[in-house]
Design an enzyme around this catalytic site. Structure first.
Site, short mmCIF file in Angstrom:
data_model
loop_
_atom_site.label_atom_id
_atom_site.label_comp_id
_atom_site.label_asym_id
_atom_site.label_seq_id
_atom_site.Cartn_x
_atom_site.Cartn_y
_atom_site.Cartn_z
N LYS A 47 0.81 -1.20 0.00
CA LYS A 47 0.00 0.00 0.00
C LYS A 47 0.85 1.26 0.00
O LYS A 47 0.38 2.34 -0.29
CB LYS A 47 -0.87 0.05 1.28
CG LYS A 47 -1.81 -1.09 1.44
CD LYS A 47 -2.54 -0.91 2.82
CE LYS A 47 -3.23 -2.19 3.19
NZ LYS A 47 -3.53 -2.22 4.64
N GLY A 48 2.11 1.12 0.39
CA GLY A 48 2.95 2.29 0.66
C GLY A 48 3.05 3.31 -0.45
O GLY A 48 3.28 4.48 -0.21
N GLU A 103 7.63 2.59 -5.97
CA GLU A 103 7.73 2.02 -4.62
C GLU A 103 7.97 3.15 -3.62
O GLU A 103 8.56 4.18 -3.97
CB GLU A 103 8.88 1.02 -4.67
CG GLU A 103 9.27 0.24 -3.45
CD GLU A 103 8.23 -0.53 -2.69
OE1 GLU A 103 7.21 0.08 -2.32
OE2 GLU A 103 8.47 -1.72 -2.42
N ASP A 104 7.51 2.97 -2.40
CA ASP A 104 7.73 4.00 -1.39
C ASP A 104 9.18 4.01 -0.92
O ASP A 104 9.82 5.05 -0.86
CB ASP A 104 6.75 3.85 -0.21
CG ASP A 104 6.73 2.44 0.38
OD1 ASP A 104 7.45 1.55 -0.12
OD2 ASP A 104 5.99 2.23 1.35
N ASP A 107 14.55 -0.95 0.82
CA ASP A 107 15.21 -1.20 2.10
C ASP A 107 16.15 -2.41 1.92
O ASP A 107 17.24 -2.26 1.37
CB ASP A 107 14.11 -1.42 3.14
CG ASP A 107 14.61 -1.55 4.56
OD1 ASP A 107 15.60 -0.90 4.91
OD2 ASP A 107 14.00 -2.31 5.33
N PHE A 156 13.79 3.78 10.95
CA PHE A 156 12.45 3.46 10.48
C PHE A 156 11.64 4.75 10.36
O PHE A 156 11.56 5.54 11.29
CB PHE A 156 11.76 2.49 11.45
CG PHE A 156 10.55 1.87 10.85
CD1 PHE A 156 10.67 0.80 9.97
CD2 PHE A 156 9.29 2.35 11.14
CE1 PHE A 156 9.55 0.22 9.39
CE2 PHE A 156 8.15 1.78 10.57
CZ PHE A 156 8.29 0.71 9.70
N ARG A 169 0.22 6.57 7.75
CA ARG A 169 0.36 6.72 6.29
C ARG A 169 -0.11 8.09 5.83
O ARG A 169 0.33 8.60 4.81
CB ARG A 169 -0.47 5.66 5.55
CG ARG A 169 0.02 4.23 5.73
CD ARG A 169 -0.70 3.33 4.72
NE ARG A 169 -0.58 1.92 5.03
CZ ARG A 169 0.43 1.13 4.66
NH1 ARG A 169 1.44 1.63 3.98
NH2 ARG A 169 0.44 -0.15 4.96
P1 IMP Z 1 12.40 -4.32 1.40
O1 IMP Z 1 11.75 -5.51 0.80
O2 IMP Z 1 13.13 -4.67 2.68
O3 IMP Z 1 13.25 -3.52 0.44
O4 IMP Z 1 11.27 -3.40 1.95
C1 IMP Z 1 10.42 -2.73 1.17
C2 IMP Z 1 9.14 -2.46 1.93
O5 IMP Z 1 9.32 -2.43 3.33
C3 IMP Z 1 8.67 -1.08 1.58
O6 IMP Z 1 7.82 -1.13 0.49
C4 IMP Z 1 7.96 -0.64 2.83
O7 IMP Z 1 6.61 -1.03 2.76
C5 IMP Z 1 8.63 -1.38 3.95
N1 IMP Z 1 9.60 -0.52 4.67
C6 IMP Z 1 10.94 -0.58 4.63
N2 IMP Z 1 11.52 0.36 5.39
C7 IMP Z 1 10.49 1.05 5.94
C8 IMP Z 1 10.44 2.19 6.82
O8 IMP Z 1 11.43 2.78 7.27
N3 IMP Z 1 9.19 2.61 7.15
C9 IMP Z 1 8.05 2.02 6.69
N4 IMP Z 1 8.06 0.97 5.86
C10 IMP Z 1 9.27 0.49 5.49
MG MG Z 2 5.73 -0.83 0.47
#
Ligand code: IMP
Ligand code: MG
Length: 183
Positions: A47-48, A103-104, A107, A156, A169
């Site tokens: 949803k981000g 993508e938001d 990470d 975070f 959000r």
């Molecule tokens: P990844 O798969 O670890 O790259 O994470 C991607 C997803 O994790 C993003 O689309 C976010 O929804 C969530 N995410 C990662 N870091 C944060 C953060 O600092 N705050 C909120 N959501 C996060």
């Molecule tokens: Mg996301």
């Protein structure tokens, strides 16, 4: 705007509403230049992405279409489990399409690594990644975004689509939560 109860949970603001808006306009123009002669398909990762998606497509006035995909890898934790699952699939054939994945935040890279492979398997001609935030220090998978709004420290963050346990959000800015909120 009146201060909300949510503001009290924020330790510090990382990027203001105005700063985010200005950066999204810049990204929109750059993407426009690259894609103006093509007919890309924007794919938002729910949803981000929802606020960023709404703003970036208006900052990028190209003939294009929009799709969404929803994945889960987090549950309610603050760290990705690494096990990415599609909870809502695309509603569109993507064969031969140039995708712009919105993508938001990037990470660990688990989500976008998985999705890039998934889209290529489904026959996408190209996959371009646009992320508003990037935490390069946290990367576990070999994946890089083509367009990044802001690099952020290894903290975070919430707001502008990003949640903690599905909340925050709707904050118009992005900030770091007070540690006691996690307790
Ligand atoms: P990844 O798969 O670890 O790259 O994470 C991607 C997803 O994790 C993003 O689309 C976010 O929804 C969530 N995410 C990662 N870091 C944060 C953060 O600092 N705050 C909120 N959501 C996060
Ligand atoms: Mg996301």
């Amino acid at each position: 705007m009146a201060n909300s109860m949510m503001d009290q949970d924020i330790l510090r603001v990382l990027h203001s509403e105005e700063e985010i808006h200005a950066r999204v306009q810049e990204l929109g123009s750059q993407i426009y230049e690259e894609f103006k002669d093509r007919n890309p398909l924007f794919v938002g990762v729910l949803k981000g992405c929802f606020l960023f998606m709404a703003d970036i497509i208006r900052a990028c006035q190209i003939k294009s279409e929009i799709e969404f995909i929803a994945v889960s890898s987090y549950g309610n934790a603050r760290e990705s489990s690494g096990n990415v699952q599609i909870t809502r699939d695309l509603g569109h054939d993507i064969t031969g399409r140039d995708l712009i994945v919105v993508e938001d935040i990037l990470d660990s890279g688990n989500t976008l690594y998985f999705l890039t492979q998934y889209f290529m398997t489904k026959g996408a001609a190209s996959v371009t990644i646009v992320t508003l935030f990037d935490k390069p220090e946290r990367r576990e998978k070999p994946i890089k975004a083509d367009y990044v709004g802001f690099q952020v420290p290894n903290e975070f963050i919430v707001g502008y689509g990003l949640d903690y346990r599905q909340q925050y959000r709707n904050l118009p800015y992005v900030g770091v939560l007070k540690p006691e909120i996690y307790e």
